[in-house]
Enzyme design. Structure first.
Site, mmCIF file in Angstrom:
data_model
loop_
_atom_site.group_PDB
_atom_site.id
_atom_site.type_symbol
_atom_site.label_atom_id
_atom_site.label_comp_id
_atom_site.label_asym_id
_atom_site.label_seq_id
_atom_site.Cartn_x
_atom_site.Cartn_y
_atom_site.Cartn_z
ATOM 1 N N ASP A 44 -3.463 14.778 21.669
ATOM 2 C CA ASP A 44 -2.643 14.213 20.410
ATOM 3 C C ASP A 44 -2.061 15.131 19.447
ATOM 4 O O ASP A 44 -1.298 15.570 18.682
ATOM 5 C CB ASP A 44 -1.414 12.823 20.789
ATOM 6 C CG ASP A 44 -1.050 12.272 22.626
ATOM 7 O OD1 ASP A 44 -1.352 13.707 22.786
ATOM 8 O OD2 ASP A 44 -0.777 11.106 22.397
ATOM 9 N N ARG B 155 -8.897 19.154 23.150
ATOM 10 C CA ARG B 155 -6.939 18.995 23.457
ATOM 11 C C ARG B 155 -6.806 17.728 23.585
ATOM 12 O O ARG B 155 -7.386 16.800 23.759
ATOM 13 C CB ARG B 155 -7.396 19.412 24.856
ATOM 14 C CG ARG B 155 -6.987 20.942 24.810
ATOM 15 C CD ARG B 155 -7.255 21.211 26.765
ATOM 16 N NE ARG B 155 -7.695 22.881 26.612
ATOM 17 C CZ ARG B 155 -8.262 23.734 26.694
ATOM 18 N NH1 ARG B 155 -9.246 23.221 25.979
ATOM 19 N NH2 ARG B 155 -8.617 24.995 26.527
ATOM 20 N N ASP C 292 1.184 -1.290 -0.095
ATOM 21 C CA ASP C 292 0.230 -0.495 -0.027
ATOM 22 C C ASP C 292 0.372 1.303 0.420
ATOM 23 O O ASP C 292 0.645 2.055 -0.633
ATOM 24 C CB ASP C 292 -0.775 0.005 1.023
ATOM 25 C CG ASP C 292 -2.227 -1.095 0.629
ATOM 26 O OD1 ASP C 292 -2.520 -1.512 -0.261
ATOM 27 O OD2 ASP C 292 -3.048 -1.344 2.236
ATOM 28 N N GLY C 293 2.167 1.172 0.766
ATOM 29 C CA GLY C 293 2.857 1.944 0.412
ATOM 30 C C GLY C 293 3.382 2.493 -0.946
ATOM 31 O O GLY C 293 3.896 3.767 -1.107
ATOM 32 N N ALA D 81 -5.850 10.468 21.576
ATOM 33 C CA ALA D 81 -5.276 10.860 22.584
ATOM 34 C C ALA D 81 -6.465 12.232 23.259
ATOM 35 O O ALA D 81 -5.300 13.431 23.388
ATOM 36 C CB ALA D 81 -3.634 10.060 23.313
#
Length: 265
Positions: A151, A149, A45-46, A186
């Site tokens: 990551d 707020r 896929d890359g 997160a």
């Protein structure tokens, strides 16, 4: 017909590339890296993402085919053992075009003289702070939705919903739906700070705009590409008017792809 091949670059993939090219040239197809009508990705896929970004300026004129040589080939219809069948299919039969939605990313800066940056994503775009907690106002359809707020945030396409979005707990969306999905990384949730705490799926006529709160510099990814964006005024996400075109020579339904990629036999 003109074709081009993009390889993962390892010896095995390069060997398959030479075989495919030789076979197609025997059928009087012309190799053309500049203006191909079909682009064949050989790898994972890359590799397919690299091929997409290499030819994103020709999406209306180019269709993509994937040959999977790695451990996960969600965008690939074919495996190396089927190369001869693929070549015969390309040479002898017409293909069906299948289109998937893409993601438009627009970055505007505080300096009026600085030109906007525009990106196109097949899988997803993520936004994170350069340092410290990521704090950003999320506007949906022109209205403030929340102050996030955490990551960072990930905005994905339906086909990209099976990639990083899935790892973040996002939903898998069928690519026939023209939508984008916003997933949290997160998030901070306590008595003082609250976020929705759930992925959001936006239709094609809705936009999402991120506006800085504490600092204007961000790390932005677009598929496998990374950018340091400084002095940002806002970042806008929406379903693109452009689509990627797949050349399908055999049926491989989306849910079959999902099952084969993540569940198997």
């Amino acid at each position: 017909m003109k074709f081009a091949i993009v390889s993962k670059g390892d010896p095995q993939s390069n060997e398959y590339v030479q075989k495919i090219r030789s076979y197609l040239e025997d059928f009087r197809f012309r190799y053309d890296e500049d203006q191909p009508e079909i682009v064949i990705s050989v790898g994972g896929d890359g590799t397919f993402l690299y091929a997409f970004h290499k030819y994103k300026g020709r999406l209306e004129h180019t269709a993509f085919v994937g040959v999977h040589t790695g451990h996960l080939g969600f965008y690939a219809d074919w495996v190396p053992e089927e190369i001869e069948k693929l070549v015969i299919a390309i040479a002898k039969s017409s293909f069906r075009i299948v289109e998937y939605p893409l993601l438009d990313v627009l970055v505007r800066y505080n300096q009026p003289a600085k030109r906007d940056s525009q990106y196109l994503a097949l899988n997803e775009s993520t936004v994170k702070s350069v340092e410290g907690t990521f704090v950003i106002d999320v506007e949906i359809k022109g209205e403030l939705f929340e102050r996030f707020r955490g990551d960072g945030l990930c905005v994905s396409t339906p086909s990209g919903s099976t990639a990083y979005n899935k790892a973040l707990g996002g939903a898998i969306i069928h690519p026939s739906l023209e939508a984008i999905q916003i997933a949290e990384m997160a998030s901070i949730n306590n008595r003082v700070f609250r976020t929705i705490g759930s992925p959001l799926i936006l239709p094609s006529h809705h936009t999402c705009v991120l506006k800085p709160v504490t600092q204007p510099d961000f790390l932005v990814t677009v598929d496998h590409l990374s950018f340091l964006e400084k002095d940002v005024k806002w970042i806008q996400f929406r379903v693109s008017e452009k689509k990627i075109r797949f050349a399908r020579y055999k049926p491989f339904p989306f849910w079959s792809r999902v099952r084969a990629s993540f569940i198997g036999d």
